[in-house]
Write a protein that holds these residues in place. Structure first.
Motif, PDB file in Angstrom:
ATOM      1  N   GLY A 223      37.480  53.291  35.248  1.00 25.06           N
ATOM      2  CA  GLY A 223      37.481  53.950  33.949  1.00 25.06           C
ATOM      3  C   GLY A 223      36.326  53.571  33.050  1.00 25.06           C
ATOM      4  O   GLY A 223      36.146  54.175  31.991  1.00 25.06           O
ATOM      5  N   THR A 224      35.521  52.578  33.447  1.00 26.93           N
ATOM      6  CA  THR A 224      34.347  52.213  32.657  1.00 26.93           C
ATOM      7  C   THR A 224      33.112  52.905  33.207  1.00 26.93           C
ATOM      8  O   THR A 224      33.099  53.419  34.333  1.00 26.93           O
ATOM      9  CB  THR A 224      34.120  50.693  32.677  1.00 26.93           C
ATOM     10  OG1 THR A 224      33.724  50.293  34.010  1.00 26.93           O
ATOM     11  CG2 THR A 224      35.386  49.947  32.293  1.00 26.93           C
ATOM     12  N   ASP A 228      31.039  53.483  38.883  1.00 28.99           N
ATOM     13  CA  ASP A 228      30.317  54.155  39.965  1.00 28.99           C
ATOM     14  C   ASP A 228      28.876  53.680  40.102  1.00 28.99           C
ATOM     15  O   ASP A 228      28.062  54.339  40.759  1.00 28.99           O
ATOM     16  CB  ASP A 228      30.341  55.672  39.752  1.00 28.99           C
ATOM     17  CG  ASP A 228      31.735  56.244  39.968  1.00 28.99           C
ATOM     18  OD1 ASP A 228      32.395  55.824  40.928  1.00 28.99           O
ATOM     19  OD2 ASP A 228      32.167  57.097  39.167  1.00 28.99           O
ATOM     20  N   ARG A 229      28.546  52.548  39.493  1.00 28.12           N
ATOM     21  CA  ARG A 229      27.180  52.033  39.555  1.00 28.12           C
ATOM     22  C   ARG A 229      27.169  50.731  40.340  1.00 28.12           C
ATOM     23  O   ARG A 229      27.523  49.675  39.805  1.00 28.12           O
ATOM     24  CB  ARG A 229      26.645  51.791  38.139  1.00 28.12           C
ATOM     25  CG  ARG A 229      26.562  53.046  37.291  1.00 28.12           C
ATOM     26  CD  ARG A 229      26.081  52.711  35.898  1.00 28.12           C
ATOM     27  NE  ARG A 229      26.071  53.885  35.035  1.00 28.12           N
ATOM     28  CZ  ARG A 229      25.780  53.858  33.738  1.00 28.12           C
ATOM     29  NH1 ARG A 229      25.488  52.690  33.165  1.00 28.12           N
ATOM     30  NH2 ARG A 229      25.802  54.961  33.024  1.00 28.12           N
ATOM     31  N   ASP A 234      29.292  43.425  43.088  1.00 21.95           N
ATOM     32  CA  ASP A 234      30.323  44.149  43.839  1.00 21.95           C
ATOM     33  C   ASP A 234      30.912  43.344  44.986  1.00 21.95           C
ATOM     34  O   ASP A 234      32.080  43.528  45.338  1.00 21.95           O
ATOM     35  CB  ASP A 234      29.752  45.463  44.380  1.00 21.95           C
ATOM     36  CG  ASP A 234      29.553  46.505  43.288  1.00 21.95           C
ATOM     37  OD1 ASP A 234      30.119  46.320  42.189  1.00 21.95           O
ATOM     38  OD2 ASP A 234      28.847  47.498  43.543  1.00 21.95           O
ATOM     39  N   GLY A 235      30.120  42.470  45.577  1.00 26.71           N
ATOM     40  CA  GLY A 235      30.620  41.702  46.714  1.00 26.71           C
ATOM     41  C   GLY A 235      31.698  40.702  46.350  1.00 26.71           C
ATOM     42  O   GLY A 235      32.470  40.276  47.212  1.00 26.71           O
ATOM     43  N   MET A 236      31.781  40.326  45.063  1.00 24.96           N
ATOM     44  CA  MET A 236      32.748  39.319  44.632  1.00 24.96           C
ATOM     45  C   MET A 236      33.819  39.879  43.706  1.00 24.96           C
ATOM     46  O   MET A 236      34.734  39.167  43.312  1.00 24.96           O
ATOM     47  CB  MET A 236      32.029  38.169  43.919  1.00 24.96           C
ATOM     48  CG  MET A 236      31.119  37.369  44.827  1.00 24.96           C
ATOM     49  SD  MET A 236      31.984  36.665  46.261  1.00 24.96           S
ATOM     50  CE  MET A 236      33.082  35.521  45.458  1.00 24.96           C
ATOM     51  N   HIS A 273      37.314  52.379  46.592  1.00 28.11           N
ATOM     52  CA  HIS A 273      36.821  53.749  46.647  1.00 28.11           C
ATOM     53  C   HIS A 273      37.508  54.577  47.734  1.00 28.11           C
ATOM     54  O   HIS A 273      37.163  55.745  47.932  1.00 28.11           O
ATOM     55  CB  HIS A 273      35.299  53.759  46.821  1.00 28.11           C
ATOM     56  CG  HIS A 273      34.580  53.214  45.617  1.00 28.11           C
ATOM     57  ND1 HIS A 273      34.427  53.931  44.464  1.00 28.11           N
ATOM     58  CD2 HIS A 273      34.017  52.003  45.392  1.00 28.11           C
ATOM     59  CE1 HIS A 273      33.777  53.216  43.568  1.00 28.11           C
ATOM     60  NE2 HIS A 273      33.514  52.030  44.114  1.00 28.11           N
ATOM     61  N   ARG A 274      38.475  53.975  48.427  1.00 27.49           N
ATOM     62  CA  ARG A 274      39.277  54.723  49.398  1.00 27.49           C
ATOM     63  C   ARG A 274      40.733  54.847  48.965  1.00 27.49           C
ATOM     64  O   ARG A 274      41.573  55.308  49.729  1.00 27.49           O
ATOM     65  CB  ARG A 274      39.199  54.058  50.782  1.00 27.49           C
ATOM     66  CG  ARG A 274      37.771  53.892  51.296  1.00 27.49           C
ATOM     67  CD  ARG A 274      37.691  53.825  52.809  1.00 27.49           C
ATOM     68  NE  ARG A 274      38.666  52.962  53.424  1.00 27.49           N
ATOM     69  CZ  ARG A 274      38.564  51.635  53.544  1.00 27.49           C
ATOM     70  NH1 ARG A 274      37.516  51.008  53.030  1.00 27.49           N
ATOM     71  NH2 ARG A 274      39.505  50.947  54.150  1.00 27.49           N
TER      72      ARG A 274
END
Length: 317
Positions: A223-224, A228-229, A234-236, A273-274
């Motif tokens: 929601g932020t 999507d960026r 992201d790995g943690m 994302h799935r």
């Protein structure tokens, strides 16, 4: 596949001080729980408040199909612990109550007693479904329902209430920090490619400081604008799926008439994302039917079902 978490509310065999008073009440509770689990039809279900591992085995025997039962070896002083019901055979990868090395014991009562580890174990398992290999950790953090010396659920005065509220918060924050340390180990910086979930009864809501500890680097919550960026965090990161639950169903418990979402599922970048759907209760249930609970949990001893609704996500494999 459907992944879920559910607090089963004092799942004991009958006859003890905390569970159902007799066999009839016990069987009624099991039947109510089994109906919900069969309705969910999860691949993996993290469970909390397992007071007796044999009672969880009894529940599994009532379910449709074949189920694997896994429980933590670290119960609290009432004997309750976390566990999993799974379709596939699980491999235990962690079962721990340890605080991280640099986290000091926290004050737990007026006498100066401290908590140097989590009150209940964090259990992590790996299951392979054929389509994916999932690593999931289940937890049950310190409750917001306060108890006082001598087994009281009411304070002597407001000063005592405030102090014990602080002690509970200290413990919940420390446990969240320990759980985040376990999540770091499970993710190992590879959340973009690893399917990892942390789930359970966090005993606080989405924006609570203790819940936020679990997320990791901020800025990409659902929601932020950053969701999507992709970035270096992201790995943690872990993503709480709560915003994906329809607003009118975004609660898992009712406390003194107030709806609250205190049961959560957090997932890695590779999983989030799935996610195709998220919810509480049963997917085809028109509305949640939950009892409103008060400050004394003993009032519901012997009640069928649970005072929590399951929380679930459906993931594209």
């Amino acid at each position: 596949m459907l992944l879920g978490t559910w607090n089963l509310e004092n799942l004991y065999r009958p006859g003890g001080p905390f569970g159902p008073p007799d066999k009839a009440a016990y069987e009624s509770k099991l039947a109510a729980l089994a109906g919900v689990v069969d309705g969910l039809d999860p691949e993996l279900l993290g469970v909390q408040e397992v007071g007796d591992p044999d009672a969880l085995a009894d529940l599994a025997d009532m379910l449709d199909g074949d189920w694997q039962v896994t429980v933590s070896e670290h119960p609290d002083d009432r004997g309750i612990r976390v566990g999993f019901l799974s379709r596939a055979a699980p491999r235990i990868v962690a079962d721990t109550v340890a605080f991280p090395a640099k986290l000091r014991p926290v004050q737990a009562d007026d006498s100066g007693g401290t908590a140097a580890h989590a009150g209940r174990g964090f259990l992590a398992v790996e299951v392979s479904t054929g389509a994916l290999t999932l690593t999931a950790a289940v937890c049950h953090l310190k409750s917001k329902l306060l108890s006082y010396p001598g087994g009281r659920f009411q304070p002597r005065d407001e000063g005592e209430r405030a102090r014990y509220g602080a002690y509970a918060l200290y413990r919940r924050a420390a446990e969240a920090t320990a759980l985040r340390a376990l999540a770091d180990e499970l993710l190992a910086g590879e959340g973009r490619t690893r399917d990892v979930a942390v789930l359970g009864d966090l005993n606080d809501e989405v924006q609570a400081a203790t819940t936020q500890i679990l997320l990791g680097p901020p800025g990409s919550e659902i929601g932020t604008s950053g969701y999507d960026r992709p970035d270096a965090g992201d790995g943690m990161r872990l993503w709480d799926v709560a915003p994906l639950i329809p607003a009118d169903r975004r609660y898992s418990r009712v406390s003194s008439g107030r709806r609250e979402l205190i049961d959560h599922i957090l997932v890695s970048h590779h999983l989030v994302h799935r996610v195709t759907a998220a919810g509480t209760g049963l997917p085809d249930e028109q509305r949640l039917r939950l009892p409103s609970v008060a400050a004394d949990p003993v009032e519901r001893r012997g009640a069928p079902g649970s005072d929590h609704a399951p929380v679930w996500v459906r993931v594209r494999t």
